[in-house]
Design an enzyme around this catalytic site. Structure first.
Site, short mmCIF file in Angstrom:
data_model
loop_
_atom_site.label_atom_id
_atom_site.label_comp_id
_atom_site.label_asym_id
_atom_site.label_seq_id
_atom_site.Cartn_x
_atom_site.Cartn_y
_atom_site.Cartn_z
N LYS A 191 1.12 -1.25 0.12
CA LYS A 191 -0.13 0.30 0.09
C LYS A 191 0.89 1.38 0.05
O LYS A 191 1.00 1.99 0.79
CB LYS A 191 -0.91 -0.07 1.13
CG LYS A 191 -2.00 0.88 1.26
CD LYS A 191 -3.27 0.90 0.32
CE LYS A 191 -3.97 1.95 0.36
NZ LYS A 191 -5.12 2.05 -0.69
N ASP A 223 -5.60 -3.01 -2.04
CA ASP A 223 -7.12 -2.76 -2.23
C ASP A 223 -7.23 -3.34 -3.55
O ASP A 223 -8.18 -4.22 -3.85
CB ASP A 223 -7.62 -1.35 -1.92
CG ASP A 223 -6.70 -0.36 -2.76
OD1 ASP A 223 -5.58 -0.65 -3.10
OD2 ASP A 223 -7.30 0.71 -2.82
#
Ligand code: IPM
Ligand code: MG
Length: 358
Positions: A191, A223
């Site tokens: 991330k 994600d």
């Protein structure tokens, strides 16, 4: 002796499935002319009941001395209210850390025979063959500072996602090596658009790519990776990521395959190795001969590949599982026209199929 195997059956369905794994292990070892010394040790809730600790010192000592560990599962409702430090899961985390089992390999391969058991459409999941390489001894699970404290009348809970460059390097290298033996594509998941620790992760991964010119490295935010796993899973071959992201994504990947009862795992360090079905203790069906032992038997296959250096034996296990699934199913993957069998019978069928292989 050629190898010293410690069986940690643990709680719930652990004893039932490890018993079936042992049947397969014995057949395979005999065929490979390997002599095995087998031992057992208590862990998890079972060990807590006996000794007051989910990971007794004697178990840890045996684990350190073993060539490999065949692990069942730990945990259950009986121990859920215990303080965190003596819960069965805490024993497992301590064992991973003590043995420095930093690389957790979780293959999510869709067996065509059971592709319809997935909650996703067959055309999405068919042919999926993903290896999740999860970092297992760092990150949020172990980072300091951690804890719950009182401050100015408020309670504050803290965990820390921390990695140093060497920790990142060793797991990403493992990812490259695994990918090199597969379809030569490594997807590094982090991330980096929000977390510094992920920026370092990406930097280190990118820096290693030149040493593995035959493997194509790509990066993805976690994600997006969660989304791509259910959108188009066949695009992913080997996925390397940090501890918590890997915990979450490997459960998601498991559901592509139809049943978590089919998924094995290996937890590897420089000196130790532990092989474990990823389904957990399943207390609701424990002791009823309902559990699917195939994840444990496939974990035994992984033991031959990664500890004994015999990938051909792992492939034999896969062929035997594929063959048996044509006619026989445990309850979790039962479908019309098949014969339903219990855990022990499935173990016998697999052992017989392995024995009968040319
Ligand atoms: C796993 C489990 C463990 C983890 C739990 C039981 C602590 O979910 O092996 O994936 O989070 O690592
Ligand atoms: Mg998990």
């Amino acid at each position: 002796m050629d190898a010293n195997i410690l069986v940690i059956a643990g709680d719930g369905v652990g004893p039932e499935v490890t018993a079936q794994g042992l049947k397969a292990l014995k057949v395979l070892a005999k065929r490979e002319r390997m002599r095995l010394a087998l031992d057992e040790a208590p862990m998890g809730g079972a060990a807590y009941d006996l000794t007051g600790s989910p990971l007794p010192d004697a178990t840890l000592a045996k684990a350190r001395a073993a060539t490999a560990i065949l692990f069942g599962a730990v945990g259950g409702p009986k121990w859920e209210k215990l303080p965190f430090a003596v819960r069965p899961e805490a024993g497992l985390l301590k064992l991973r850390r003590a043995l420095e089992l930093y690389a957790n390999l979780r293959p999510a391969k869709v067996f065509d025979a059971v592709a319809d058991a997935s909650t996703l459409k067959r055309e999405v999941v068919a042919g999926t063959d993903i290896m999740v390489v999860r970092e297992l001894t760092g990150g949020l699970y172990f980072g300091e500072p951690r804890g719950i404290r009182d401050e100015g009348g408020r309670r504050i809970g803290v965990n820390t996602m921390v990695y140093d460059d060497l920790e990142i390097e060793r797991i990403v290298r493992m990812g490259f090596k695994i990918a090199a033996g597969r379809r030569k594509r490594l997807l590094s998941v982090e991330k980096a658009n929000a977390l510094e620790v992920s920026q370092l992760w990406r930097e280190v991964a990118t820096g290693l790519a030149g040493e593995y010119p035959d493997v194509a490295l790509t990066h993805m935010y976690v994600d997006n990776a969660a989304m791509q796993l259910v959108r188009a899973p066949r695009q992913i071959d080997t996925l390397v990521t940090e501890n918590l992201f890997g915990d979450i994504l490997s459960d998601e990947a498991a559901m592509l395959t139809g049943s978590i009862g089919l998924l094995p795992s290996a937890s590897l360090g420089e000196r130790h190795a532990l092989y474990e079905p990823i389904h957990g203790s399943a207390p609701d069906i424990a002791g009823r001969d309902l559990a699917n032992p195939l994840a444990t038997i496939l974990s035994v296959g992984m033991m031959f590949r990664y500890t004994f250096g015999k990938p051909a034996v792992d492939e034999r296990v896969h062929r035997a599982v594929t063959g048996v699934l044509e006619r026989y199913r445990t309850a979790d993957i039962m479908s019309a026209g098949k014969t339903q069998v219990g855990c022990a019978e499935m173990g016998d069928l697999l052992a017989a199929a392995l024995e009968a292989q040319p």
